[in-house]
Write a protein that holds these residues in place. Sequence first.
Motif, mmCIF file in Angstrom:
data_model
loop_
_atom_site.group_PDB
_atom_site.id
_atom_site.type_symbol
_atom_site.label_atom_id
_atom_site.label_comp_id
_atom_site.label_asym_id
_atom_site.label_seq_id
_atom_site.Cartn_x
_atom_site.Cartn_y
_atom_site.Cartn_z
ATOM 1 N N SER A 281 -11.070 -6.299 -0.345
ATOM 2 C CA SER A 281 -11.195 -4.858 -0.139
ATOM 3 C C SER A 281 -11.306 -4.489 1.333
ATOM 4 N N SER A 282 -10.810 -5.303 2.232
ATOM 5 C CA SER A 282 -10.855 -4.936 3.645
ATOM 6 C C SER A 282 -9.796 -3.876 3.933
ATOM 7 N N MET B 274 -1.194 -0.486 -7.454
ATOM 8 C CA MET B 274 -2.447 -0.742 -6.739
ATOM 9 C C MET B 274 -2.161 -1.271 -5.344
ATOM 10 N N LYS B 275 -2.920 -0.766 -4.367
ATOM 11 C CA LYS B 275 -2.870 -1.325 -3.031
ATOM 12 C C LYS B 275 -3.713 -2.600 -3.000
ATOM 13 N N ASP C 30 -0.288 -5.700 0.189
ATOM 14 C CA ASP C 30 0.834 -5.662 -0.759
ATOM 15 C C ASP C 30 0.515 -4.660 -1.870
ATOM 16 N N HIS C 31 1.429 -4.557 -2.828
ATOM 17 C CA HIS C 31 1.230 -3.744 -4.023
ATOM 18 C C HIS C 31 1.303 -4.622 -5.264
ATOM 19 N N ARG C 32 0.725 -4.128 -6.359
ATOM 20 C CA ARG C 32 0.970 -4.693 -7.682
ATOM 21 C C ARG C 32 0.831 -3.570 -8.695
ATOM 22 N N SER C 33 1.260 -3.854 -9.918
ATOM 23 C CA SER C 33 1.175 -2.841 -10.978
ATOM 24 C C SER C 33 -0.279 -2.582 -11.351
ATOM 25 N N TYR C 34 -0.538 -1.372 -11.826
ATOM 26 C CA TYR C 34 -1.879 -0.990 -12.266
ATOM 27 C C TYR C 34 -2.156 -1.589 -13.651
ATOM 28 N N PHE C 35 -3.374 -2.091 -13.841
ATOM 29 C CA PHE C 35 -3.830 -2.584 -15.144
ATOM 30 C C PHE C 35 -5.109 -1.854 -15.514
ATOM 31 N N ARG D 54 -9.798 3.883 -7.086
ATOM 32 C CA ARG D 54 -9.798 4.208 -5.659
ATOM 33 C C ARG D 54 -8.669 3.506 -4.919
ATOM 34 N N HIS D 55 -8.135 2.411 -5.501
ATOM 35 C CA HIS D 55 -7.088 1.647 -4.839
ATOM 36 C C HIS D 55 -5.687 1.968 -5.377
#
Length: 308
Positions: free
Chosen positions: A53-54, A85-86, A59-64, A70-71
């Motif tokens: 969480s810095s 998600m970031k 990168d990105h990934r799909s939301y689960f 917040r990300h």
Amino acid sequence: MPASQSSNLPDIPKLLSLADRQAQAASERFVLPFSLQVWRGSAGNWQGAGVGSSIDFQDHRSYFAGDDPRHINWNAYARTGHYSMKLYREEVSPQVDLFFDASHSMFFETPKALRSLELLYLAIHSARRAGASLRAWVAGSSEGPPEPLDLDQLLALRWQPQELAQLPESDAPAPSQKWNRAPVRPHALRVFISDLLFPGAPESHLSPQVFSNHAPSVLLCPFLRSEENPAWLGNVDLRDCESRAHRQQRFSKKQLDAYHQKYQAHFESWRDFARRRGLRLARVCADEVLPQALLAEPVSTHALELCN
């Protein structure tokens, strides 16, 4: 192993305060080479190799379901209609495994004893300033594996190496072989403080499990010019650095030249060993003030780094 013309060990407790004071001042200019490693571990202040969480976006990934909203990348959602998600690079604390050689040769003269303790305190203060996870071990001339170093006693200026409490009048065992049994963490920065005055080839003393290319490793080696170039001509009263046994010997120039050649060859073998293993070896002269000594080999070999 060189002999000494000194007859008494220095008063270690009296040196602790001076060594600590000098090292604290030096730690404002010189740090352990933490930049050599991408750190993995618990949350801290150093860039790591995982995802956390810095503020350093990665990168990105799909939301689960269950992800922290917040990300969510809302800009990407506005463009695509899909949640993503970031990901950020985690911040971690460095790990330092510190090994201190408390064999008698490290303490046979006061300037060398002080420099050895200064390097020990410098490594500790550097690790603490960085918020590192520090483990420290000590071993000397007697048999047995390394023992945990009592950092509380050391920082309270009440530490006394047990190895120096009794001085055997017989041949001491090779102190370095026990380091092959030292507990090490896989990715820790390994700092070894020793004069490296061990008989035999370096490979017989430091195994790949202790110092390898899988983790950054530093060898800080205190020395005296008088042991590198002793003035031993004529009759000399020698005292063995480890056993403290006396011996009278007459030195000719030929014998003294042979000693110089052997001494130089010994450290050339260590330098070659360090190059092959990817270790950073730096000899640290005890005849110079600490900052001057650290600006020489330790900084030039990247065994230490200058603070930004």
